[in-house]
Design a protein around this motif. Structure first.
Motif, PDB file in Angstrom:
ATOM      1  N   ARG A  40       0.808  -1.217   0.000  1.00 26.87           N
ATOM      2  CA  ARG A  40       0.000   0.000   0.000  1.00 26.87           C
ATOM      3  C   ARG A  40       0.841   1.267   0.000  1.00 26.87           C
ATOM      4  NH1 ARG A  40      -4.749  -1.066   4.169  1.00 26.87           N
ATOM      5  NH2 ARG A  40      -5.005   1.124   3.726  1.00 26.87           N
ATOM      6  N   ALA A  41       2.098   1.146  -0.418  1.00 25.93           N
ATOM      7  CA  ALA A  41       2.936   2.334  -0.584  1.00 25.93           C
ATOM      8  C   ALA A  41       2.468   3.080  -1.830  1.00 25.93           C
ATOM      9  CB  ALA A  41       4.400   1.933  -0.732  1.00 25.93           C
ATOM     10  N   ALA A  42       2.635   4.371  -1.815  1.00 29.95           N
ATOM     11  CA  ALA A  42       2.265   5.185  -2.971  1.00 29.95           C
ATOM     12  C   ALA A  42       3.361   5.102  -4.029  1.00 29.95           C
ATOM     13  CB  ALA A  42       2.077   6.630  -2.547  1.00 29.95           C
ATOM     14  N   LEU A  43       2.960   4.945  -5.270  1.00 29.68           N
ATOM     15  CA  LEU A  43       3.915   5.009  -6.375  1.00 29.68           C
ATOM     16  C   LEU A  43       3.945   6.445  -6.875  1.00 29.68           C
ATOM     17  CD1 LEU A  43       3.118   1.821  -8.471  1.00 29.68           C
ATOM     18  CD2 LEU A  43       5.151   2.262  -7.105  1.00 29.68           C
ATOM     19  N   VAL A  44       5.132   6.998  -6.998  1.00 29.57           N
ATOM     20  CA  VAL A  44       5.271   8.359  -7.500  1.00 29.57           C
ATOM     21  C   VAL A  44       6.277   8.368  -8.639  1.00 29.57           C
ATOM     22  CG1 VAL A  44       4.652   9.499  -5.339  1.00 29.57           C
ATOM     23  CG2 VAL A  44       7.032   8.923  -5.780  1.00 29.57           C
ATOM     24  N   THR A  45       6.128   9.330  -9.520  1.00 29.75           N
ATOM     25  CA  THR A  45       7.058   9.501 -10.623  1.00 29.75           C
ATOM     26  C   THR A  45       7.063  10.977 -10.997  1.00 29.75           C
ATOM     27  OG1 THR A  45       7.813   8.504 -12.688  1.00 29.75           O
ATOM     28  CG2 THR A  45       5.457   8.989 -12.527  1.00 29.75           C
ATOM     29  N   SER A  46       7.675  11.303 -12.105  1.00 29.05           N
ATOM     30  CA  SER A  46       7.737  12.696 -12.531  1.00 29.05           C
ATOM     31  C   SER A  46       7.237  12.827 -13.964  1.00 29.05           C
ATOM     32  CB  SER A  46       9.179  13.208 -12.448  1.00 29.05           C
ATOM     33  OG  SER A  46       9.970  12.589 -13.452  1.00 29.05           O
ATOM     34  N   GLU A  47       6.977  14.055 -14.359  1.00 23.34           N
ATOM     35  CA  GLU A  47       6.565  14.290 -15.742  1.00 23.34           C
ATOM     36  C   GLU A  47       7.659  13.874 -16.715  1.00 23.34           C
ATOM     37  OE1 GLU A  47       5.345  18.362 -16.084  1.00 23.34           O
ATOM     38  OE2 GLU A  47       3.716  18.113 -14.649  1.00 23.34           O
ATOM     39  N   TRP A  48       8.914  14.070 -16.329  1.00 27.32           N
ATOM     40  CA  TRP A  48      10.033  13.669 -17.188  1.00 27.32           C
ATOM     41  C   TRP A  48      10.038  12.158 -17.404  1.00 27.32           C
ATOM     42  CZ3 TRP A  48      12.505  16.959 -20.095  1.00 27.32           C
ATOM     43  CH2 TRP A  48      12.568  18.293 -19.716  1.00 27.32           C
ATOM     44  N   VAL A  49       9.779  11.405 -16.363  1.00 27.88           N
ATOM     45  CA  VAL A  49       9.741   9.951 -16.473  1.00 27.88           C
ATOM     46  C   VAL A  49       8.593   9.530 -17.383  1.00 27.88           C
ATOM     47  CG1 VAL A  49       9.325   7.793 -15.208  1.00 27.88           C
ATOM     48  CG2 VAL A  49      10.917   9.493 -14.297  1.00 27.88           C
ATOM     49  N   ILE A  50       7.442  10.147 -17.236  1.00 32.52           N
ATOM     50  CA  ILE A  50       6.296   9.820 -18.091  1.00 32.52           C
ATOM     51  C   ILE A  50       6.634  10.111 -19.548  1.00 32.52           C
ATOM     52  CG2 ILE A  50       3.890  10.368 -18.643  1.00 32.52           C
ATOM     53  CD1 ILE A  50       4.246   8.741 -16.050  1.00 32.52           C
ATOM     54  N   ALA A  51       7.227  11.273 -19.824  1.00 31.66           N
ATOM     55  CA  ALA A  51       7.604  11.624 -21.193  1.00 31.66           C
ATOM     56  C   ALA A  51       8.625  10.634 -21.759  1.00 31.66           C
ATOM     57  CB  ALA A  51       8.160  13.042 -21.240  1.00 31.66           C
ATOM     58  N   GLU A  52       9.607  10.285 -20.949  1.00 31.22           N
ATOM     59  CA  GLU A  52      10.632   9.340 -21.388  1.00 31.22           C
ATOM     60  C   GLU A  52      10.027   7.950 -21.616  1.00 31.22           C
ATOM     61  OE1 GLU A  52      15.216   9.116 -20.148  1.00 31.22           O
ATOM     62  OE2 GLU A  52      13.855   8.536 -18.534  1.00 31.22           O
ATOM     63  N   PHE A  53       9.110   7.547 -20.742  1.00 32.02           N
ATOM     64  CA  PHE A  53       8.441   6.261 -20.894  1.00 32.02           C
ATOM     65  C   PHE A  53       7.627   6.218 -22.179  1.00 32.02           C
ATOM     66  CE2 PHE A  53       4.307   4.119 -20.343  1.00 32.02           C
ATOM     67  CZ  PHE A  53       4.753   2.804 -20.370  1.00 32.02           C
ATOM     68  N   LEU A  54       6.857   7.255 -22.431  1.00 26.03           N
ATOM     69  CA  LEU A  54       6.034   7.285 -23.651  1.00 26.03           C
ATOM     70  C   LEU A  54       6.904   7.267 -24.902  1.00 26.03           C
ATOM     71  CD1 LEU A  54       3.285   9.810 -22.545  1.00 26.03           C
ATOM     72  CD2 LEU A  54       3.051   7.324 -22.826  1.00 26.03           C
ATOM     73  N   ASN A  55       8.028   7.961 -24.861  1.00 26.37           N
ATOM     74  CA  ASN A  55       8.964   7.943 -25.978  1.00 26.37           C
ATOM     75  C   ASN A  55       9.548   6.543 -26.167  1.00 26.37           C
ATOM     76  OD1 ASN A  55      10.507   9.234 -28.099  1.00 26.37           O
ATOM     77  ND2 ASN A  55      12.263   9.030 -26.740  1.00 26.37           N
ATOM     78  N   GLY A  56       9.961   5.918 -25.072  1.00 32.77           N
ATOM     79  CA  GLY A  56      10.552   4.587 -25.137  1.00 32.77           C
ATOM     80  C   GLY A  56       9.571   3.503 -25.520  1.00 32.77           C
ATOM     81  N   ALA A  57       8.304   3.705 -25.189  1.00 37.12           N
ATOM     82  CA  ALA A  57       7.283   2.704 -25.485  1.00 37.12           C
ATOM     83  C   ALA A  57       6.682   2.883 -26.873  1.00 37.12           C
ATOM     84  CB  ALA A  57       6.173   2.758 -24.430  1.00 37.12           C
ATOM     85  N   SER A  58       6.967   4.006 -27.531  1.00 37.25           N
ATOM     86  CA  SER A  58       6.393   4.245 -28.853  1.00 37.25           C
ATOM     87  C   SER A  58       7.195   3.515 -29.929  1.00 37.25           C
ATOM     88  CB  SER A  58       6.352   5.745 -29.149  1.00 37.25           C
ATOM     89  OG  SER A  58       7.653   6.265 -29.235  1.00 37.25           O
ATOM     90  N   ARG A  59       6.579   3.372 -31.056  1.00 37.84           N
ATOM     91  CA  ARG A  59       7.263   2.745 -32.188  1.00 37.84           C
ATOM     92  C   ARG A  59       8.309   3.708 -32.742  1.00 37.84           C
ATOM     93  NH1 ARG A  59       2.988  -1.195 -34.889  1.00 37.84           N
ATOM     94  NH2 ARG A  59       1.836  -1.605 -33.003  1.00 37.84           N
ATOM     95  N   PRO A  60       9.399   3.184 -33.295  1.00 37.77           N
ATOM     96  CA  PRO A  60      10.497   4.036 -33.759  1.00 37.77           C
ATOM     97  C   PRO A  60      10.103   5.239 -34.626  1.00 37.77           C
ATOM     98  CG  PRO A  60      11.186   1.769 -33.809  1.00 37.77           C
ATOM     99  CD  PRO A  60       9.712   1.777 -33.438  1.00 37.77           C
TER     100      PRO A  60
END
Length: 64
Positions: A40-60
């Motif tokens: 039940r710990a909170a998961l936290v991240t940043s906008e930079w991580v979200i942007a980097e994740f979306l870039n990394g998860a997208s097709r080339p």
């Protein structure tokens, strides 16, 4: 040890490993996510991580 009331920072590599079943850390990350979720710990991240994740998860062709 209870992690209730604590926060766990999740970074880009963890997010990518969690969603990519071919990632060599997928199994470990899935287990770690399950443990954190059950604690039940909170998961936290940043906008930079979200942007980097979306870039990394997208097709080339879509990567910027």
């Amino acid at each position: 040890m209870s992690m209730a009331g604590r926060a766990v920072f999740i970074d880009t590599s963890a997010l990518l490993a969690l969603v990519n079943t071919d990632d060599w850390l997928h199994e470990w990350t899935t287990k770690a996510y399950s443990q954190v979720s059950q604690s039940r710990a909170a998961l936290v991240t940043s906008e930079w991580v979200i942007a980097e994740f979306l870039n990394g998860a997208s097709r080339p062709p879509m990567r910027g």
